[in-house]
Write a protein that holds these residues in place. Structure first.
Motif, PDB file in Angstrom:
ATOM      1  N   SER A 110      49.481  54.458  32.111  1.00 13.80           N
ATOM      2  CA  SER A 110      48.474  55.530  32.493  1.00 13.80           C
ATOM      3  C   SER A 110      49.112  56.959  31.579  1.00 13.80           C
ATOM      4  O   SER A 110      50.387  56.878  31.299  1.00 13.80           O
ATOM      5  N   ASP A 118      43.261  61.278  28.065  1.00 15.97           N
ATOM      6  CA  ASP A 118      44.449  61.305  29.105  1.00 15.97           C
ATOM      7  C   ASP A 118      44.078  60.942  30.475  1.00 15.97           C
ATOM      8  O   ASP A 118      42.977  61.446  30.808  1.00 15.97           O
ATOM      9  N   ASN A 119      44.605  59.937  30.939  1.00 19.43           N
ATOM     10  CA  ASN A 119      44.224  59.952  32.477  1.00 19.43           C
ATOM     11  C   ASN A 119      44.655  60.928  33.527  1.00 19.43           C
ATOM     12  O   ASN A 119      43.747  61.079  34.496  1.00 19.43           O
ATOM     13  N   TYR A 120      45.725  61.754  33.188  1.00 18.30           N
ATOM     14  CA  TYR A 120      45.939  62.890  33.923  1.00 18.30           C
ATOM     15  C   TYR A 120      45.940  64.204  32.858  1.00 18.30           C
ATOM     16  O   TYR A 120      47.013  64.194  31.968  1.00 18.30           O
ATOM     17  N   ARG A 121      44.965  64.701  32.533  1.00 19.43           N
ATOM     18  CA  ARG A 121      44.656  66.035  31.792  1.00 19.43           C
ATOM     19  C   ARG A 121      45.286  67.265  32.357  1.00 19.43           C
ATOM     20  O   ARG A 121      44.899  67.746  33.119  1.00 19.43           O
ATOM     21  N   VAL A 122      46.557  67.417  31.920  1.00 16.75           N
ATOM     22  CA  VAL A 122      47.282  68.569  32.427  1.00 16.75           C
ATOM     23  C   VAL A 122      48.204  69.037  31.491  1.00 16.75           C
ATOM     24  O   VAL A 122      48.746  68.378  30.607  1.00 16.75           O
ATOM     25  N   LEU A 154      49.805  62.775  40.762  1.00 21.59           N
ATOM     26  CA  LEU A 154      49.678  61.251  40.429  1.00 21.59           C
ATOM     27  C   LEU A 154      49.061  60.572  41.376  1.00 21.59           C
ATOM     28  O   LEU A 154      49.357  60.507  42.610  1.00 21.59           O
ATOM     29  N   ASP A 155      48.428  59.365  40.898  1.00 22.23           N
ATOM     30  CA  ASP A 155      47.655  58.689  41.916  1.00 22.23           C
ATOM     31  C   ASP A 155      48.618  57.483  42.289  1.00 22.23           C
ATOM     32  O   ASP A 155      48.498  56.343  41.614  1.00 22.23           O
ATOM     33  N   PRO A 164      51.266  67.817  37.722  1.00 17.90           N
ATOM     34  CA  PRO A 164      50.096  66.986  37.973  1.00 17.90           C
ATOM     35  C   PRO A 164      50.106  66.206  39.313  1.00 17.90           C
ATOM     36  O   PRO A 164      51.352  66.060  39.831  1.00 17.90           O
ATOM     37  N   VAL A 185      49.501  61.358  30.411  1.00 22.51           N
ATOM     38  CA  VAL A 185      49.780  62.528  30.949  1.00 22.51           C
ATOM     39  C   VAL A 185      49.654  63.280  29.640  1.00 22.51           C
ATOM     40  O   VAL A 185      50.473  63.207  28.902  1.00 22.51           O
ATOM     41  N   THR A 241      53.930  60.218  28.944  1.00 25.23           N
ATOM     42  CA  THR A 241      53.507  61.684  28.413  1.00 25.23           C
ATOM     43  C   THR A 241      53.629  62.047  27.162  1.00 25.23           C
ATOM     44  O   THR A 241      54.514  61.550  26.249  1.00 25.23           O
ATOM     45  N   ALA A 270      56.316  66.225  39.997  1.00 26.02           N
ATOM     46  CA  ALA A 270      55.042  65.208  40.307  1.00 26.02           C
ATOM     47  C   ALA A 270      55.464  63.856  40.648  1.00 26.02           C
ATOM     48  O   ALA A 270      54.877  63.503  41.566  1.00 26.02           O
TER      49      ALA A 270
END
Length: 298
Positions: free
Chosen positions: A27, A35-39, A48-49, A46, A29, A6, A89
């Motif tokens: 990955s 970013d892989n998780y744009r939040v 998460l995968d 978020p 955030v 992050t 998350a």
């Protein structure tokens, strides 16, 4: 090994991410398009995968002096609520084995001192310091409940290309010929090379504990000036006596936030504040980089 990072788009992140990507499947955030998780962690949880082996939590609010209650609240939203949302998350996506949290030596609340250790009381009273203290306490309990190894690192002033904060202000002041040394600039400050944070991660993954992280030399402001001026091919700035700087600072107190110097800034510039890195060196086998030998301003 999968690592969730992050704050990868900030000053620390942009310097550390390329180094971590050489060792881990990373990955990110954050708020950037990359970013892989744009939040915005301060406002949302978020999705998460899947799970991650390591979480490296560097997202935070700093380098900002709040003037209103709303501005003070931002620190708690980002540093504390953002941490809580990240942990939610992880509960939904999978609990990691290791969690590394970037805190700050600001939690000690010290304006002066030498070789301050991790045993010093957490006396910080600023919104930044309090939000970091609260985030530390929340993570200690969360990691205990979920059997996660927690490492908390408390960096000092961080040096690297185009740094923010006071070090960045020094560079810009020298570049624009708007910088003066004060009383010989002999005050010492603990500093950390930003790439050292990447060097610490593999040492922390299998560890638990709280660690101050800084170089071993604690350079003076004068030594930092010399390094910066050498890279700019410029002469050292003039140094004014303390009594004259104090006069400027008193005027700055009246002018407010736009003043180049005030009494608080003067105290920070002329007072030594250093921290002990002995615990990190002894327990982790970490050898910090020498700031004066490695600091590149661009």
């Amino acid at each position: 090994m999968k690592l969730l990072f992050t704050g990868a788009s900030g000053f620390l992140g942009t310097n550390v991410l390329p180094l971590l990507e050489k060792r881990y499947d990373v990955s990110t955030v954050g708020l950037s398009m990359q970013d892989n998780y744009r939040v915005n962690l301060a406002k949302a949880v978020p999705v998460l995968d899947g799970s991650y082996d390591v979480v490296f939590h560097a997202a935070g609010k700093a380098h900002f002096s709040p003037r209103t209650e709303e501005e003070r609240k931002v620190f708690y939203d980002v540093n504390l609520q953002g941490t809580k949302n990240l942990c939610t998350a992880l509960e939904n996506g999978g609990i990691p084995e290791s969690f590394i949290f970037i805190s700050s030596v600001a939690v000690y609340g010290c304006d002066s001192g030498e070789k301050i250790t991790e045993n010093h009381p957490l006396n910080g009273t600023t919104p930044y310091a309090l939000s970091k203290i609260m985030a530390e306490e929340y993570l200690k309990e969360w990691c205990r409940l979920h059997h996660v190894r927690l490492s908390i690192i408390r960096p000092s002033l961080i040096a690297g290309p185009c740094p923010p904060g006071n070090l960045g202000a020094m560079i810009q002041g020298i570049r624009r010929n708007r910088y003066l040394g004060i009383a010989g600039n002999n005050a010492r400050k603990s500093v950390l090379m930003v790439q050292d944070i990447a060097n610490l991660v593999p040492l922390l993954v299998k560890k638990e504990g709280v660690y101050n992280v800084c170089d071993s030399h604690s350079p003076t402001f004068g030594e930092l000036e010399e390094v910066i001026c050498r890279q700019m091919n410029r002469k050292r700035p003039l140094s004014v006596p303390f009594w004259l700087a104090k006069s400027f600072a008193l005027v700055g107190d009246r002018l407010g936030c736009k003043a180049p110097i005030n009494s608080l800034k003067l105290e920070k510039i002329t007072t030594s504040l250093t921290f002990s890195n002995e615990k990190a060196m002894h327990e982790l086998g970490w050898l910090p980089l020498n700031v004066l030998e490695n600091f590149k301003i661009d």
